[in-house]
Scaffold this active site. Structure first.
Site, PDB file in Angstrom:
ATOM      1  N   ASP A 130      -2.987  -1.797   9.887  1.00  0.00           N
ATOM      2  CA  ASP A 130      -3.059  -1.818   8.413  1.00  0.00           C
ATOM      3  C   ASP A 130      -3.653  -3.122   7.875  1.00  0.00           C
ATOM      4  O   ASP A 130      -3.936  -3.222   6.684  1.00  0.00           O
ATOM      5  CB  ASP A 130      -1.655  -1.663   7.801  1.00  0.00           C
ATOM      6  CG  ASP A 130      -1.139  -0.234   7.908  1.00  0.00           C
ATOM      7  OD1 ASP A 130      -1.948   0.672   8.186  1.00  0.00           O
ATOM      8  OD2 ASP A 130       0.076  -0.036   7.702  1.00  0.00           O
ATOM      9  N   LYS A 156       0.859  -1.201   0.000  1.00  0.00           N
ATOM     10  CA  LYS A 156       0.000   0.000   0.000  1.00  0.00           C
ATOM     11  C   LYS A 156       0.889   1.243   0.000  1.00  0.00           C
ATOM     12  O   LYS A 156       2.006   1.230   0.535  1.00  0.00           O
ATOM     13  CB  LYS A 156      -0.963   0.031   1.182  1.00  0.00           C
ATOM     14  CG  LYS A 156      -0.343   0.220   2.576  1.00  0.00           C
ATOM     15  CD  LYS A 156      -0.242   1.657   3.031  1.00  0.00           C
ATOM     16  CE  LYS A 156       0.467   1.755   4.378  1.00  0.00           C
ATOM     17  NZ  LYS A 156       1.583   2.571   4.537  1.00  0.00           N
TER      18      LYS A 156
HETATM   19  P1  ATP Z   1       4.038  -0.334   8.255  1.00  0.00           P
HETATM   20  O1  ATP Z   1       3.926   0.636   7.135  1.00  0.00           O
HETATM   21  O2  ATP Z   1       2.817  -1.214   8.438  1.00  0.00           O
HETATM   22  O3  ATP Z   1       4.558   0.244   9.547  1.00  0.00           O
HETATM   23  P2  ATP Z   1       6.431  -1.255   7.040  1.00  0.00           P
HETATM   24  O4  ATP Z   1       6.078  -1.446   5.606  1.00  0.00           O
HETATM   25  O5  ATP Z   1       7.124   0.024   7.385  1.00  0.00           O
HETATM   26  O6  ATP Z   1       5.126  -1.419   7.875  1.00  0.00           O
HETATM   27  P3  ATP Z   1       7.272  -3.979   7.219  1.00  0.00           P
HETATM   28  O7  ATP Z   1       7.883  -4.244   5.893  1.00  0.00           O
HETATM   29  O8  ATP Z   1       5.916  -4.530   7.471  1.00  0.00           O
HETATM   30  O9  ATP Z   1       7.306  -2.409   7.537  1.00  0.00           O
HETATM   31  O10 ATP Z   1       8.312  -4.510   8.306  1.00  0.00           O
HETATM   32  C1  ATP Z   1       8.450  -3.958   9.581  1.00  0.00           C
HETATM   33  C2  ATP Z   1       9.092  -5.000  10.509  1.00  0.00           C
HETATM   34  O11 ATP Z   1       8.211  -6.099  10.629  1.00  0.00           O
HETATM   35  C3  ATP Z   1      10.403  -5.538   9.991  1.00  0.00           C
HETATM   36  O12 ATP Z   1      11.412  -5.102  10.836  1.00  0.00           O
HETATM   37  C4  ATP Z   1      10.276  -7.053  10.046  1.00  0.00           C
HETATM   38  O13 ATP Z   1      11.293  -7.643  10.841  1.00  0.00           O
HETATM   39  C5  ATP Z   1       8.929  -7.328  10.708  1.00  0.00           C
HETATM   40  N1  ATP Z   1       8.135  -8.345   9.963  1.00  0.00           N
HETATM   41  C6  ATP Z   1       7.387  -9.283  10.525  1.00  0.00           C
HETATM   42  N2  ATP Z   1       6.764 -10.022   9.602  1.00  0.00           N
HETATM   43  C7  ATP Z   1       7.122  -9.550   8.403  1.00  0.00           C
HETATM   44  C8  ATP Z   1       6.795  -9.902   7.068  1.00  0.00           C
HETATM   45  N3  ATP Z   1       5.980 -10.928   6.777  1.00  0.00           N
HETATM   46  N4  ATP Z   1       7.319  -9.161   6.080  1.00  0.00           N
HETATM   47  C9  ATP Z   1       8.134  -8.113   6.377  1.00  0.00           C
HETATM   48  N5  ATP Z   1       8.486  -7.745   7.620  1.00  0.00           N
HETATM   49  C10 ATP Z   1       7.989  -8.453   8.641  1.00  0.00           C
END
Ligand code: ATP
Length: 289
Positions: free
Chosen positions: A134, A10
């Site tokens: 989310d 997203k």
């Molecule tokens: P958001 O925007 O929802 O805060 P994000 O996109 O910034 O999320 P993610 O890529 O979801 O961040 O990853 C954040 C943390 O979540 C990472 O440090 C990772 O270790 C942990 N994590 C747990 N499960 C997953 C997964 N399936 N894919 C990616 N990261 C994951």
């Protein structure tokens, strides 16, 4: 039985804060848009009395244990049996693209379709909300205005047709520390008024709106605290705009950046220019539902 689900990333076309809540979370006001950049989540299921979950991921930096949000999703979904989860990771991590939430949503959707007594979509979203704000949006996907902690969703008109380039370079940003920086800068949102007019311009139902005019409504409050400490965000935006993007903005709490293009060739050139600078760059499109 195996089932594969696309877990769409997203972007936030608009992201502002309405207030700081007493529980320490924030009430947000956001326009969230699913894009075709996705992880592929394959869920295998074999019914048995005990629940057993195994997980693998193509990216070795993703935790492959109970810390993975996809694992947590399998854990809380009411079904017993052997569950295997394989994630083919393409969505950059810690980038503000909801990659983990998308994977968790994909597991819930897959298990729900494998279940003999599936939940309603609203119950599935309520379950997903326990994993992260989310997740309900990722279960729906498309274009939604999100309020509350992100869990209150209102369907929004689709954004104009365009090509989207998403790029990330270097260090990510932890969402809690970005919120802490916002609280400090905006005096814990005491008396703060969100940029609601900009959001109104984005959700006016006009399918023929010019992308350049539409882009004037883009806003992300997190840029004001993330860009000063992550100069690569500003540089990625510059590269996108100098290659023809109508606008470029950070997504979520960063540090990914997206550019909106009405010319696909320009978007392809931007991907090359970003990759030449060492960034990860993906070309994708809005998911319309
Ligand atoms: P958001 O925007 O929802 O805060 P994000 O996109 O910034 O999320 P993610 O890529 O979801 O961040 O990853 C954040 C943390 O979540 C990472 O440090 C990772 O270790 C942990 N994590 C747990 N499960 C997953 C997964 N399936 N894919 C990616 N990261 C994951």
């Amino acid at each position: 039985m195996n089932i594969s689900v696309k877990a769409y990333a997203k972007i936030n076309l608009f992201l502002d804060i309405e207030s700081l809540r007493e529980d320490g979370y924030h009430n947000i006001l956001s326009l969230m848009q699913s894009v075709s950049l996705h992880d592929t989540v394959t869920v295998g299921f074999q019914a048995s009395k005990e629940k057993e979950i195994s997980i693998s991921c193509s990216d070795p930096s993703v935790p492959c244990d109970c810390k993975n949000l996809a694992y947590k999703a399998a854990d809380i979904y009411p079904i017993s049996g052997k569950i295997s989860i394989a994630i083919e990771k393409r969505i950059p991590m810690s980038a503000g693209l909801a990659g983990g939430s998308a994977d968790a949503a994909a597991v819930l959707v897959a298990l729900n379709s494998l279940s003999e007594s599936p939940m309603s979509i609203d119950d599935l979203k309520a379950l997903g909300n326990k994993l992260g704000a989310d997740v309900p949006f990722c279960i729906e996907s498309g274009s939604y205005v999100a309020m509350g902690t992100g869990d209150i969703l209102k369907k929004a008109p689709s954004m104009p047709n365009c090509t989207i380039v998403i790029a990330k370079n270097g260090e990510g940003m932890s969402t809690p520390s970005a919120y802490r920086a916002l609280d400090e800068k905006y005096n814990r949102f005491d008396g703060y008024l969100p940029e609601a007019q900009k959001l109104d311009s984005l959700i006016a139902p006009d399918n023929n709106i010019d992308l350049g005019i539409y882009s004037k409504g883009l806003f992300n409050i997190f840029e004001s605290v993330v860009e000063p400490c992550r100069p690569c965000v500003t540089e990625l935006k510059r590269i996108l705009v100098s290659n023809g993007a109508q606008a470029a903005m950070m997504s979520g709490s960063g540090t990914s950046v997206f550019g909106l293009f009405d010319n696909e060739d320009d978007a392809k050139r931007a991907v090359e220019a970003l990759q030449d600078c060492g960034a990860v760059a993906h070309l994708c499109y809005p998911i319309k539902k």
